[in-house]
Design a protein around this motif. Sequence first.
Motif, PDB file in Angstrom:
ATOM      1  N   GLN A 173     -27.438  35.628 -34.618  1.00 30.69           N
ATOM      2  CA  GLN A 173     -27.353  36.628 -33.547  1.00 30.69           C
ATOM      3  C   GLN A 173     -28.281  36.246 -32.392  1.00 30.69           C
ATOM      4  OE1 GLN A 173     -28.144  40.188 -35.994  1.00 30.69           O
ATOM      5  NE2 GLN A 173     -26.228  41.036 -35.214  1.00 30.69           N
ATOM      6  N   GLU A 174     -29.477  35.882 -32.725  1.00 32.13           N
ATOM      7  CA  GLU A 174     -30.439  35.516 -31.680  1.00 32.13           C
ATOM      8  C   GLU A 174     -29.976  34.269 -30.931  1.00 32.13           C
ATOM      9  OE1 GLU A 174     -35.281  35.665 -31.314  1.00 32.13           O
ATOM     10  OE2 GLU A 174     -34.371  35.079 -33.225  1.00 32.13           O
ATOM     11  N   GLY A 177     -27.245  35.092 -28.391  1.00 35.32           N
ATOM     12  CA  GLY A 177     -27.548  36.064 -27.349  1.00 35.32           C
ATOM     13  C   GLY A 177     -27.474  37.513 -27.762  1.00 35.32           C
ATOM     14  N   GLN A 178     -27.442  37.805 -29.045  1.00 39.29           N
ATOM     15  CA  GLN A 178     -27.418  39.191 -29.503  1.00 39.29           C
ATOM     16  C   GLN A 178     -28.810  39.616 -29.974  1.00 39.29           C
ATOM     17  OE1 GLN A 178     -24.435  39.968 -32.477  1.00 39.29           O
ATOM     18  NE2 GLN A 178     -22.789  38.985 -31.309  1.00 39.29           N
ATOM     19  N   ARG A 179     -29.007  40.919 -30.010  1.00 41.03           N
ATOM     20  CA  ARG A 179     -30.239  41.456 -30.565  1.00 41.03           C
ATOM     21  C   ARG A 179     -30.191  41.283 -32.085  1.00 41.03           C
ATOM     22  NH1 ARG A 179     -32.601  47.527 -29.414  1.00 41.03           N
ATOM     23  NH2 ARG A 179     -34.162  47.576 -31.074  1.00 41.03           N
TER      24      ARG A 179
END
Length: 367
Positions: A173-174, A177-179
């Motif tokens: 996720q990181e 580009g996700q939290r």
Amino acid sequence: IGRPLRIYCGYDPRKPDLHLGHTITMRKLRQFQDLGHEVTFLIGDSTTLVGDPSDKDGLRPQLSPEQIAANGRTYAQQAFRILDGARTRVRYNSEWLARLDLAAVIKLAANFSVQQLLARESFGQRLERGEPVWLHELFYAVLQGYDAVAMQTDVQLGGTEQLFSLMAGRKLQEALGQRPQVCLTFPILVGTDGRARMSKSMGNYIGICEPPEAMYGKVMSLPDSAMAQYFRQVTRWTPAQVAEIEEALAADRLHPMAAKKRLAWEIVDCFHGAAAAETAARHFERVHQQGEAPEEVRSFVLSRPLPIAALLVAASLCQTKSQARRLVEQGGVSLDGAAIDAVEAMVEAREQVLRVGRRRFVRLVPA
């Protein structure tokens, strides 16, 4: 973050039935539902093709897509014994994993080193013994991690042995580009043997769809040392209620057998209701404690006298006559409570109860 959290837990359909061990995370999912959050019950049909290596010190047998589909077909309905079906999103990770092309898989794999993937304990144990770790097993954590990306989740639940795969979801996720999600892990439930983790393949499981009498009896077979874990993890009891029971046990105000009966009643009530729990309790006392026949016994029509060995085979209580004769010689067969000690004994065609071992009964009915 100003919105309901997206929370999920994945269940790989390697077997057709869910057991009490699975309900630990399902109960937590239900708590999140009751707090107003979005809950997804994920069926890992694609990850099952690989097989989770988290809790295994050897290679899992690979299942066919047909076996996986058949096993997963009833998972959601089983889960709705705990989850609110109207508020549960049921998804299959083949929705996104089956669509990944080679370029996408390479991009995902580029976020992990071989050293990271081999760091998991189960792989390390096999390498120390000189046993192989197969290439496809390394992909399990990567593929499960992508589940979190595909659903853009905030929280993932799992057993403590799955922490590596849960953290892989955060990493992907990181990277994309996700939290990163929060990972919540829960202790592994021991099986009815009180030692190994609950597993259908090991035969130490309690299925959530088992008949009430079987479920009650299996709970009663637990060693006393396992009761505390079951109090906390698979009942609806509050911490205060658990503390009260444990205090009573420690002070000898409550006998372990009575505590176990209370536990068995609670677990059956969870999945079958109070009436079924009461019937199961009576069945256990009648059959297992008092040595009597259960209230409902299968009937077998006996049209003429038969030798005991032939009767046991005809009534499907033994597979072969030699097995039947051994049971008789060992004192494991009785008629109306009287042991049969002669392998050549003839059984008359009249109404009586035939018992094999402690739990198998047949009511003989004359034609």
